[in-house]
Design a protein around this motif. Structure first.
Motif, PDB file in Angstrom:
ATOM      1  N   LYS A  39      42.223  35.261  45.263  1.00 15.15           N
ATOM      2  CA  LYS A  39      42.509  33.916  45.761  1.00 15.15           C
ATOM      3  C   LYS A  39      41.613  32.846  45.137  1.00 15.15           C
ATOM      4  CE  LYS A  39      45.454  35.493  48.783  1.00 15.15           C
ATOM      5  NZ  LYS A  39      46.866  35.387  48.551  1.00 15.15           N
ATOM      6  N   VAL A  40      40.481  33.238  44.528  1.00 12.06           N
ATOM      7  CA  VAL A  40      39.543  32.287  43.920  1.00 12.06           C
ATOM      8  C   VAL A  40      39.136  32.802  42.546  1.00 12.06           C
ATOM      9  CG1 VAL A  40      38.614  31.478  46.128  1.00 12.06           C
ATOM     10  CG2 VAL A  40      37.514  33.385  44.964  1.00 12.06           C
ATOM     11  N   SER A  41      38.546  31.901  41.733  1.00 14.37           N
ATOM     12  CA  SER A  41      38.062  32.329  40.418  1.00 14.37           C
ATOM     13  C   SER A  41      36.821  33.199  40.585  1.00 14.37           C
ATOM     14  CB  SER A  41      37.717  31.105  39.559  1.00 14.37           C
ATOM     15  OG  SER A  41      36.545  30.470  40.043  1.00 14.37           O
ATOM     16  N   PHE A  42      36.492  33.931  39.543  1.00 14.62           N
ATOM     17  CA  PHE A  42      35.320  34.800  39.547  1.00 14.62           C
ATOM     18  C   PHE A  42      34.054  33.970  39.745  1.00 14.62           C
ATOM     19  CE2 PHE A  42      32.130  37.456  37.279  1.00 14.62           C
ATOM     20  CZ  PHE A  42      32.250  38.598  38.049  1.00 14.62           C
ATOM     21  N   GLU A  43      33.945  32.845  39.026  1.00 11.75           N
ATOM     22  CA  GLU A  43      32.770  31.995  39.143  1.00 11.75           C
ATOM     23  C   GLU A  43      32.643  31.407  40.546  1.00 11.75           C
ATOM     24  OE1 GLU A  43      33.979  31.855  34.788  1.00 11.75           O
ATOM     25  OE2 GLU A  43      34.999  31.848  36.698  1.00 11.75           O
ATOM     26  N   ARG A  44      33.755  31.001  41.131  1.00  9.15           N
ATOM     27  CA  ARG A  44      33.709  30.437  42.488  1.00  9.15           C
ATOM     28  C   ARG A  44      33.306  31.510  43.500  1.00  9.15           C
ATOM     29  NH1 ARG A  44      38.391  27.160  45.774  1.00  9.15           N
ATOM     30  NH2 ARG A  44      37.088  26.705  47.560  1.00  9.15           N
ATOM     31  N   ALA A  45      33.807  32.715  43.310  1.00 11.84           N
ATOM     32  CA  ALA A  45      33.449  33.812  44.214  1.00 11.84           C
ATOM     33  C   ALA A  45      31.952  34.082  44.152  1.00 11.84           C
ATOM     34  CB  ALA A  45      34.233  35.070  43.849  1.00 11.84           C
ATOM     35  N   LEU A  46      31.396  34.180  42.949  1.00 12.77           N
ATOM     36  CA  LEU A  46      29.965  34.439  42.813  1.00 12.77           C
ATOM     37  C   LEU A  46      29.127  33.222  43.169  1.00 12.77           C
ATOM     38  CD1 LEU A  46      29.803  36.651  39.614  1.00 12.77           C
ATOM     39  CD2 LEU A  46      29.642  37.343  42.002  1.00 12.77           C
ATOM     40  N   GLY A  47      29.712  32.034  43.116  1.00 13.01           N
ATOM     41  CA  GLY A  47      28.981  30.814  43.467  1.00 13.01           C
ATOM     42  C   GLY A  47      28.467  30.837  44.893  1.00 13.01           C
ATOM     43  N   THR A  48      29.210  31.410  45.806  1.00 12.15           N
ATOM     44  CA  THR A  48      28.755  31.468  47.197  1.00 12.15           C
ATOM     45  C   THR A  48      27.534  32.361  47.337  1.00 12.15           C
ATOM     46  OG1 THR A  48      30.293  33.270  47.700  1.00 12.15           O
ATOM     47  CG2 THR A  48      31.074  31.038  48.125  1.00 12.15           C
ATOM     48  N   LYS A  50      25.406  32.944  44.837  1.00 13.16           N
ATOM     49  CA  LYS A  50      24.347  32.206  44.142  1.00 13.16           C
ATOM     50  C   LYS A  50      23.728  31.169  45.069  1.00 13.16           C
ATOM     51  CE  LYS A  50      25.241  28.761  41.631  1.00 13.16           C
ATOM     52  NZ  LYS A  50      25.785  27.801  40.718  1.00 13.16           N
ATOM     53  N   ASP A  51      24.558  30.476  45.842  1.00  9.36           N
ATOM     54  CA  ASP A  51      24.052  29.481  46.797  1.00  9.36           C
ATOM     55  C   ASP A  51      23.173  30.132  47.865  1.00  9.36           C
ATOM     56  OD1 ASP A  51      25.420  27.556  45.385  1.00  9.36           O
ATOM     57  OD2 ASP A  51      27.094  27.437  46.804  1.00  9.36           O
ATOM     58  N   ALA A  52      23.563  31.316  48.327  1.00 12.69           N
ATOM     59  CA  ALA A  52      22.761  32.025  49.331  1.00 12.69           C
ATOM     60  C   ALA A  52      21.418  32.444  48.741  1.00 12.69           C
ATOM     61  CB  ALA A  52      23.523  33.253  49.841  1.00 12.69           C
ATOM     62  N   ALA A  53      21.413  32.938  47.516  1.00 16.89           N
ATOM     63  CA  ALA A  53      20.163  33.342  46.872  1.00 16.89           C
ATOM     64  C   ALA A  53      19.265  32.130  46.640  1.00 16.89           C
ATOM     65  CB  ALA A  53      20.457  34.050  45.553  1.00 16.89           C
ATOM     66  N   SER A  54      19.844  31.020  46.241  1.00 19.79           N
ATOM     67  CA  SER A  54      19.078  29.795  46.012  1.00 19.79           C
ATOM     68  C   SER A  54      18.441  29.289  47.297  1.00 19.79           C
ATOM     69  CB  SER A  54      19.997  28.725  45.415  1.00 19.79           C
ATOM     70  OG  SER A  54      19.295  27.538  45.189  1.00 19.79           O
ATOM     71  N   GLU A  81      40.651  38.512  48.817  1.00 25.74           N
ATOM     72  CA  GLU A  81      40.912  37.413  49.746  1.00 25.74           C
ATOM     73  C   GLU A  81      39.708  36.493  49.927  1.00 25.74           C
ATOM     74  OE1 GLU A  81      41.267  40.679  50.917  1.00 25.74           O
ATOM     75  OE2 GLU A  81      43.338  40.797  50.326  1.00 25.74           O
ATOM     76  N   ALA A  82      38.523  37.053  50.073  1.00 27.75           N
ATOM     77  CA  ALA A  82      37.343  36.273  50.439  1.00 27.75           C
ATOM     78  C   ALA A  82      36.451  35.913  49.260  1.00 27.75           C
ATOM     79  CB  ALA A  82      36.529  37.033  51.484  1.00 27.75           C
ATOM     80  N   GLY A  83      36.686  36.454  48.102  1.00 24.01           N
ATOM     81  CA  GLY A  83      35.803  36.218  46.967  1.00 24.01           C
ATOM     82  C   GLY A  83      34.651  37.195  47.001  1.00 24.01           C
ATOM     83  N   ALA A  84      33.414  36.676  46.975  1.00 24.03           N
ATOM     84  CA  ALA A  84      32.232  37.542  46.975  1.00 24.03           C
ATOM     85  C   ALA A  84      31.509  37.422  48.303  1.00 24.03           C
ATOM     86  CB  ALA A  84      31.295  37.163  45.828  1.00 24.03           C
ATOM     87  N   VAL A  85      31.060  38.536  48.826  1.00 23.37           N
ATOM     88  CA  VAL A  85      30.287  38.567  50.070  1.00 23.37           C
ATOM     89  C   VAL A  85      29.084  39.475  49.870  1.00 23.37           C
ATOM     90  CG1 VAL A  85      32.279  38.127  51.566  1.00 23.37           C
ATOM     91  CG2 VAL A  85      31.672  40.463  51.014  1.00 23.37           C
ATOM     92  N   ILE A  86      28.032  39.249  50.647  1.00 21.65           N
ATOM     93  CA  ILE A  86      26.871  40.119  50.585  1.00 21.65           C
ATOM     94  C   ILE A  86      27.259  41.438  51.245  1.00 21.65           C
ATOM     95  CG2 ILE A  86      24.493  40.455  51.347  1.00 21.65           C
ATOM     96  CD1 ILE A  86      24.158  37.395  51.099  1.00 21.65           C
ATOM     97  N   ALA A  87      27.104  42.516  50.509  1.00 17.69           N
ATOM     98  CA  ALA A  87      27.567  43.821  50.964  1.00 17.69           C
ATOM     99  C   ALA A  87      26.652  44.394  52.029  1.00 17.69           C
ATOM    100  CB  ALA A  87      27.642  44.787  49.778  1.00 17.69           C
ATOM    101  N   LYS A  88      27.227  45.130  52.945  1.00 17.80           N
ATOM    102  CA  LYS A  88      26.481  45.809  53.999  1.00 17.80           C
ATOM    103  C   LYS A  88      26.365  47.281  53.646  1.00 17.80           C
ATOM    104  CE  LYS A  88      26.693  46.983  58.868  1.00 17.80           C
ATOM    105  NZ  LYS A  88      27.457  46.907  60.093  1.00 17.80           N
TER     106      LYS A  88
END
Length: 107
Positions: A39-48, A50-54, A81-88
């Motif tokens: 549903k989103v680009s690869f960069e947009r998925a990882l951007g979330t 990246k924002d959390a790490a920043s 569906e959700a892009g990238a999420v921090i894995a549990k």
């Protein structure tokens, strides 16, 4: 269920990754039996992520005595569906932070 998802790249092209699927995934028209469209680009998925790490790094840089080194480590799970999420992993999730201070050298 695990399938493949195609994430578009903002500069053109795409990357295919293995993902867990959910009920709202749409199938790719070219290879409908093999690959899902994300549903989103690869960069947009990882951007979330990246924002959390920043944001986490900013908290450690704001310490009164800043560490000489900061290492933030966490797993990333891609979802069509959700892009990238921090894995549990395990019961408490996964997020590891290492801070390092070195003693000043005396001259």
């Amino acid at each position: 269920m695990t399938e493949l998802a195609r994430f578009e790249l903002e500069q053109g092209g795409d990357v295919v990754v293995e993902v867990r699927t959910g009920p709202v995934t749409t199938r790719a028209s070219r290879r409908e039996d093999l690959v899902l469209d994300a549903k989103v680009s690869f960069e947009r998925a990882l951007g979330t992520v990246k924002d959390a790490a920043s944001a986490a790094l900013g908290q450690f840089q704001a310490m009164a005595r800043q560490p000489d080194e900061v290492e933030i480590k966490f797993g990333v799970k891609l979802s069509a569906e959700a892009g990238a999420v921090i894995a549990k992993t395990g019961l408490d999730g996964q997020f590891e932070v290492r801070l390092k201070w070195t003693r000043p050298t005396e001259e």
